[in-house]
Structure formats: structure tokens, C-alpha cells
Enzyme design. Structure first.
Site, short mmCIF file in Angstrom:
data_model
loop_
_atom_site.label_atom_id
_atom_site.label_comp_id
_atom_site.label_asym_id
_atom_site.label_seq_id
_atom_site.Cartn_x
_atom_site.Cartn_y
_atom_site.Cartn_z
N HIS A 59 0.84 -1.20 0.00
CA HIS A 59 0.00 0.00 0.00
C HIS A 59 0.88 1.24 0.00
O HIS A 59 2.02 1.22 0.47
CB HIS A 59 -0.91 0.01 1.23
CG HIS A 59 -2.00 -1.00 1.16
ND1 HIS A 59 -3.19 -0.84 1.85
CD2 HIS A 59 -2.10 -2.18 0.52
CE1 HIS A 59 -3.97 -1.88 1.62
NE2 HIS A 59 -3.33 -2.71 0.81
N GLU A 61 0.84 4.02 1.76
CA GLU A 61 1.29 4.52 3.07
C GLU A 61 2.44 3.67 3.62
O GLU A 61 3.41 4.19 4.15
CB GLU A 61 0.14 4.55 4.07
CG GLU A 61 -0.98 5.50 3.71
CD GLU A 61 -2.06 4.89 2.82
OE1 GLU A 61 -3.15 5.47 2.76
OE2 GLU A 61 -1.82 3.84 2.19
N CYS A 89 -6.34 2.60 5.10
CA CYS A 89 -7.03 1.36 5.46
C CYS A 89 -6.58 0.91 6.85
O CYS A 89 -5.64 1.47 7.41
CB CYS A 89 -6.74 0.29 4.42
SG CYS A 89 -5.08 -0.42 4.56
N CYS A 92 -2.78 0.12 7.03
CA CYS A 92 -1.96 1.33 6.99
C CYS A 92 -2.13 2.14 8.27
O CYS A 92 -1.17 2.74 8.76
CB CYS A 92 -2.32 2.16 5.77
SG CYS A 92 -1.87 1.33 4.22
#
Length: 162
Positions: A59, A61, A89, A92
Site C-alpha cells: 500500500h 502509506e 485502510c 496502513c
């Protein structure tokens, strides 16, 4: 008490996040990006590469946190703000807390992400359910030596606490 307002440059940084995420989405990456800033300086940028890298943890992040930690030569992002094209999410969110970032500023909401097929509501619900009752059951099995790694950690005099 932490400053609860985004910095004046937040709009520009979020616009950069949106541009990065759009570029990623149009070139086979995921439609998410993140930027880490410290003392007004961008120290890391990253985009989601889950499908490109075949890595469910890739992801934006998480990738930005990894890059920023390398730049800072530290495992924490104290004094940093993370700008994200979308509300982080649950995975993250956990990474952000572990990294000890000071603040997160995001553009799109998780509801907007859900409308595009990125729905995290299952994870938020599952966390509240006892392990064995989750869709992916979690079972605790007591092992006599389970605490051995923690004892080793506590005995290691050169450890860096986190």
C-alpha cells in the site's frame, strides 16, 4: 496537545497525492499515494503497487513509511506528517501508529474508496469479533516457550524500543 489543523501547504500536498495516485492508476498501479513530510520537506513519496508487485502489503502509506524511515535512518516518523490520497485502510492505520507519525491528512474518504471497490468495512467489523468467530478464524494455542522471544528481547541490552 498536538496541532489539530492541517498546515497551509496541505492542499498542495494532497493535490500532489491525487496526481501521483491518478498516474499510478493509469499505469497499472493502484489508485492510492502517500507523501511523508518533515519540517516542511518532502522526504518520501509512494504509490500503491499491490497488483503490480503481487504484494497485498504494498500500500502507498506502507511504502512511503518504509522510504521515509530509510531517509531518516530511524524506525519512527516522529515529527512527520503523512499526506494520503485516501483515508488509510486498517493495515496502513496500524503502520502509521507503529511509525509514530504526528499527523495524517487525507483527501478521499473510505466511503469514496468503497464506492470504487476498495471496501475496508469487513476488516473494521472483524476486529471486534472474537478470533474463532471471524471469517478467517484466529486461534490462540498456548505454547510453553511462547514468551522466550520476549525474554530474549528484554535481555538484549542494545535493543531499540518501539
Amino acid at each position: 496537545m498536538k496541532n489539530d489543523q492541517p498546515a497551509p501547504e496541505s492542499r498542495v500536498l494532497l493535490e500532489r497525492c491525487i496526481a501521483l495516485a491518478s498516474e499510478s492508476a493509469s499505469s497499472g498501479g493502484g489508485p492510492f499515494s502517500a507523501i511523508v513530510v518533515k519540517n516542511g520537506e518532502v522526504i518520501a513519496e509512494a504509490c500503491n503497487s499491490v497488483t503490480r508487485d503481487r504484494d497485498p502489503t504494498a500500500h502507498a502509506e506502507v511504502a512511503a513509511i518504509r522510504k521515509a524511515c530509510q531517509v531518516l535512518d530511524d524506525h519512527q516518523l516522529t515529527g512527520c506528517t503523512i499526506y494520503a490520497s485516501c483515508e488509510p485502510c486498517p493495515m496502513c492505520l496500524g503502520a502509521i501508529y507503529w511509525a509514530r507519525a504526528d499527523k495524517v491528512v487525507f483527501a478521499a474518504s473510505r466511503e469514496q474508496a468503497s464506492e470504487a471497490g476498495f471496501d475496508d468495512s469487513l476488516v473494521y467489523r472483524e476486529v471486534q469479533i472474537p478470533g474463532p468467530e471471524r471469517q478467517i478464524p484466529f486461534y490462540h494455542l498456548a505454547i510453553s516457550d511462547a514468551e522466550a522471544p520476549f525474554q530474549q528481547w528484554l535481555a538484549f541490552s542494545a535493543r531499540h524500543s518501539y
